[in-house]
Design a protein around this motif. Structure first.
Motif, PDB file in Angstrom:
ATOM      1  N   MET A  35      22.048 -27.643   6.513  1.00 35.54           N
ATOM      2  CA  MET A  35      22.481 -26.343   5.987  1.00 35.54           C
ATOM      3  C   MET A  35      21.393 -25.712   5.113  1.00 35.54           C
ATOM      4  SD  MET A  35      25.634 -25.315   6.886  1.00 35.54           S
ATOM      5  CE  MET A  35      26.648 -24.651   5.554  1.00 35.54           C
ATOM      6  N   VAL A  36      20.711 -26.522   4.299  1.00 33.73           N
ATOM      7  CA  VAL A  36      19.616 -25.991   3.483  1.00 33.73           C
ATOM      8  C   VAL A  36      18.528 -25.429   4.389  1.00 33.73           C
ATOM      9  CG1 VAL A  36      17.782 -26.556   1.840  1.00 33.73           C
ATOM     10  CG2 VAL A  36      20.090 -27.487   1.498  1.00 33.73           C
ATOM     11  N   GLU A  37      18.144 -26.178   5.405  1.00 34.33           N
ATOM     12  CA  GLU A  37      17.119 -25.713   6.343  1.00 34.33           C
ATOM     13  C   GLU A  37      17.565 -24.445   7.061  1.00 34.33           C
ATOM     14  OE1 GLU A  37      16.028 -28.817   9.017  1.00 34.33           O
ATOM     15  OE2 GLU A  37      15.393 -30.183   7.415  1.00 34.33           O
ATOM     16  N   VAL A  47      14.417 -21.923  -1.825  1.00 39.78           N
ATOM     17  CA  VAL A  47      15.268 -22.744  -2.669  1.00 39.78           C
ATOM     18  C   VAL A  47      14.790 -22.612  -4.108  1.00 39.78           C
ATOM     19  CG1 VAL A  47      16.044 -25.093  -3.174  1.00 39.78           C
ATOM     20  CG2 VAL A  47      15.754 -24.355  -0.792  1.00 39.78           C
ATOM     21  N   VAL A  48      15.673 -22.171  -4.982  1.00 35.20           N
ATOM     22  CA  VAL A  48      15.345 -22.028  -6.399  1.00 35.20           C
ATOM     23  C   VAL A  48      15.441 -23.378  -7.105  1.00 35.20           C
ATOM     24  CG1 VAL A  48      15.997 -20.909  -8.569  1.00 35.20           C
ATOM     25  CG2 VAL A  48      16.132 -19.632  -6.412  1.00 35.20           C
ATOM     26  N   HIS A  49      16.471 -24.143  -6.754  1.00 32.72           N
ATOM     27  CA  HIS A  49      16.643 -25.494  -7.294  1.00 32.72           C
ATOM     28  C   HIS A  49      17.447 -26.296  -6.290  1.00 32.72           C
ATOM     29  CE1 HIS A  49      17.459 -28.827 -10.023  1.00 32.72           C
ATOM     30  NE2 HIS A  49      18.708 -28.777  -9.584  1.00 32.72           N
ATOM     31  N   ILE A  57      19.933 -20.996  -3.328  1.00 31.90           N
ATOM     32  CA  ILE A  57      19.037 -20.297  -2.406  1.00 31.90           C
ATOM     33  C   ILE A  57      19.089 -18.796  -2.674  1.00 31.90           C
ATOM     34  CG2 ILE A  57      18.659 -19.768   0.044  1.00 31.90           C
ATOM     35  CD1 ILE A  57      19.940 -22.539   0.637  1.00 31.90           C
ATOM     36  N   THR A  58      17.920 -18.142  -2.669  1.00 29.38           N
ATOM     37  CA  THR A  58      17.886 -16.693  -2.839  1.00 29.38           C
ATOM     38  C   THR A  58      16.886 -16.063  -1.874  1.00 29.38           C
ATOM     39  OG1 THR A  58      17.759 -14.902  -4.455  1.00 29.38           O
ATOM     40  CG2 THR A  58      16.086 -16.638  -4.612  1.00 29.38           C
ATOM     41  N   TYR A  59      17.092 -14.760  -1.608  1.00 28.86           N
ATOM     42  CA  TYR A  59      16.155 -13.992  -0.784  1.00 28.86           C
ATOM     43  C   TYR A  59      15.805 -12.657  -1.434  1.00 28.86           C
ATOM     44  CZ  TYR A  59      20.503 -11.692   0.558  1.00 28.86           C
ATOM     45  OH  TYR A  59      21.708 -11.037   0.527  1.00 28.86           O
ATOM     46  N   HIS A  63      19.155 -14.646  -8.837  1.00 27.56           N
ATOM     47  CA  HIS A  63      18.686 -16.030  -8.970  1.00 27.56           C
ATOM     48  C   HIS A  63      19.204 -16.937  -7.869  1.00 27.56           C
ATOM     49  CE1 HIS A  63      22.604 -16.486 -10.944  1.00 27.56           C
ATOM     50  NE2 HIS A  63      22.228 -15.527 -11.783  1.00 27.56           N
ATOM     51  N   HIS A  64      20.411 -16.669  -7.332  1.00 32.09           N
ATOM     52  CA  HIS A  64      20.833 -17.324  -6.096  1.00 32.09           C
ATOM     53  C   HIS A  64      21.913 -16.490  -5.421  1.00 32.09           C
ATOM     54  CE1 HIS A  64      23.982 -18.955  -8.775  1.00 32.09           C
ATOM     55  NE2 HIS A  64      24.669 -19.309  -7.710  1.00 32.09           N
ATOM     56  N   ARG A  65      21.845 -16.431  -4.111  1.00 26.12           N
ATOM     57  CA  ARG A  65      22.840 -15.726  -3.302  1.00 26.12           C
ATOM     58  C   ARG A  65      23.755 -16.701  -2.561  1.00 26.12           C
ATOM     59  NH1 ARG A  65      23.762 -10.707  -5.059  1.00 26.12           N
ATOM     60  NH2 ARG A  65      21.844  -9.481  -5.163  1.00 26.12           N
TER      61      ARG A  65
END
Length: 201
Positions: A35-37, A47-49, A57-59, A63-65
């Protein structure tokens, strides 16, 4: 320093104050690495953290979506259960939507991300995908220049007759735009086909 606005927390109101925007979605998964990939590739994101069980994860400037969490004893998704049907991401133009579609098909060393459904709903032209857990994702472009015009279409007889939409071939759209034989506005105008049921995806 500007003075903070004084708020009367007990003032009567006709409705609850709406949020300023939707911040993020958190997905529970038993396929954490896949899922991360997928989401970093799908969204052109970073990946922020991350650790062994959490990834943020953000785009864009948030800071994260998307956040992913690997919870113990998580079962596979039951497609017939209640819950979130899909998450939608908007692009600024039809060309951007089609470019992202092509880029997803050709990335990750041949491990393509293919759509499961391409449809002009009327208010939007949309391309749907599924993530490794089977969650549905919509990528879309607005077909109208204003939300008022989109709402007017959604109140029309044509939309009442077919609120699902009309399927399209993104490769055909790319060919037609690349040849200069049509415009984005022409392609975004929905062809009316009459009543239609919900597809089984």
């Amino acid at each position: 320093m500007a003075a903070e606005k004084k708020i009367d927390y007990d003032a009567p109101a006709t409705k609850v104050m709406s949020p300023s925007r939707l911040a993020h979605v958190v997905l529970r998964t038993n396929k954490f690495r896949a899922m991360v990939e997928f989401y970093t590739a799908f969204l052109g994101a970073e990946v922020v953290h991350a650790n062994d069980f959490l990834a943020f994860i953000t785009y864009d400037d948030e800071h994260h979506r998307i956040a992913l969490v690997a919870m113990p004893d998580t079962q596979d998704r039951n497609v017939n259960s209640c819950g979130l049907e899909h998450i939608a991401f908007t692009f600024d133009s039809l060309s951007d939507l089609l470019l992202s579609y092509r880029q997803r098909k050709r990335q990750r060393g041949g491990s393509n991300i293919e759509p499961v459904w391409c449809v002009n709903h009327g208010p939007t032209t949309s391309i749907y995908y599924k993530d490794p857990d089977g969650n549905m994702l919509e990528t879309q472009v607005d077909n109208f220049d204003t939300s008022e015009a989109a709402t007017e279409f959604m109140e029309s007889k044509e939309f009442a007759e077919n609120p699902i939409g009309v399927d399209f071939d993104p490769e055909d759209y790319i060919r037609r735009l690349s040849s200069g034989g049509t415009t984005e506005s022409e392609l975004k105008k929905r062809v009316e086909i009459g009543p239609r049921g919900i597809p089984q995806l």
